[in-house]
Design an enzyme around this catalytic site. Sequence first.
Site, mmCIF file in Angstrom:
data_model
loop_
_atom_site.group_PDB
_atom_site.id
_atom_site.type_symbol
_atom_site.label_atom_id
_atom_site.label_comp_id
_atom_site.label_asym_id
_atom_site.label_seq_id
_atom_site.Cartn_x
_atom_site.Cartn_y
_atom_site.Cartn_z
ATOM 1 N N HIS A 146 -4.570 -3.142 6.969
ATOM 2 C CA HIS A 146 -3.951 -3.733 5.018
ATOM 3 C C HIS A 146 -5.338 -4.159 4.277
ATOM 4 C CE1 HIS A 146 -3.104 -5.746 1.233
ATOM 5 N NE2 HIS A 146 -3.436 -6.552 1.736
ATOM 6 N N ASP A 198 0.614 -0.959 0.033
ATOM 7 C CA ASP A 198 0.148 -0.056 0.279
ATOM 8 C C ASP A 198 0.759 1.461 -0.124
ATOM 9 O OD1 ASP A 198 -2.468 -1.500 0.490
ATOM 10 O OD2 ASP A 198 -0.952 -2.023 1.830
#
Length: 326
Positions: free
Chosen positions: A187, A159
């Site tokens: 996440h 990410d």
Amino acid sequence: MKKPVKVAVTGAAGQIGYALLFRIAAGDMLGPDQPVDLHLLEITPALGALEGVTMELNDCAFPLLNKIVQTDDPNVAFKDCDYALLVGAMPRKQGMERKDLLSANGGIFGPQGKAINDHASRDVKVLVVGNPANTNALIAQQNAPDLDPKCFTAMVRLDHNRAMSQLAEKTGAHNTDIKNVIIWGNHSATQYPDIHHATVKGKDAKPQVDEAWYTDTFIPDVQQRGAAIIKARGASSAASAASAAIDHMRSWALGTPEGEWVSMGIPSDGSYGIEPGVIYGYPCTCKDGKYEIVQGLEINEFSRGKMDATDAELREERAAVEHLFA
Ligand code: NAD
Ligand code: LMR
């Protein structure tokens, strides 16, 4: 040349494994002077495929690859390991959220945490990639009472890299011009990609982009990038996930550059008002094989709300798996 270190990889015959092992063996993770023993764990039905991957690893004649152990026994895979990359788990399909995988995957991480507890180096660095990564890391950690809880981390680096790449594209800069983005929290789709402390070519990033792009495009695009890849590719991200795993471990083992941080899912110590114990994405610096949370960043009201929302999701996930703790 240094003494070989032992690197355990689970799910080694899967798609991330296929993108990961060759780069570890090439020295991308631990450096060009660090030989490795690879300990590859798979479920019994995948041992045939694992043999094929092992044949290919051997055929590369990597100078740094010292030895390969193939096994379906976690006690063998984690024996004396210095690094453990827990990848082996089911990936999500289109229309699923990552936490929908908890019931399918949660059960994998208790026994693996126990095997790590019983057999790994006392200094082992564990990275959980298999989804939902943060809560799976918590399950593994809670089954390893003899180890420092800080040995267990989860991957939010993919990410982080996605956020860097999107900010670079928007500002016409290169990835190397982008510093200090942050992925706070899980996440998952509640993660908070924060650019309030980031810079582009040494200047504050935030004034270089308009607010609407930040809130309505950047944040949801980073949050939903995994789903977009599943839709486009018909399978979840693999090479980029492997690359982020390499980045996470390299930063942890070899350190972060002066004045820069990376995002790591780590056990919360309560910093920034987050629930202690959950595995939360924080900005971290690394030195001498240890990570530390970057302290003292100013948090505005917008960020506070997003950081608390992803904390709330992690607390809910923890409540759903507490029966898997030792
Ligand atoms: P895959 O299905 O291609 O491979 C998974 C492998 O794990 C298979 O070979 C399977 O046999 C093995 N496996 C299953 N249970 C196991 C166990 N108990 N022990 C050892 N091996 C086991 O999946 P993939 O695409 O490689 O993805 C693996 C995981 O990584 C998924 O959960 C996926 O959602 C996750 N993922 C996480 C991120 C992240 O950023 N954290 C990014 C991409 C993918
Ligand atoms: C990703 O972010 O690409 C992975 O976690 C796979 C997924 O399920 O999105």
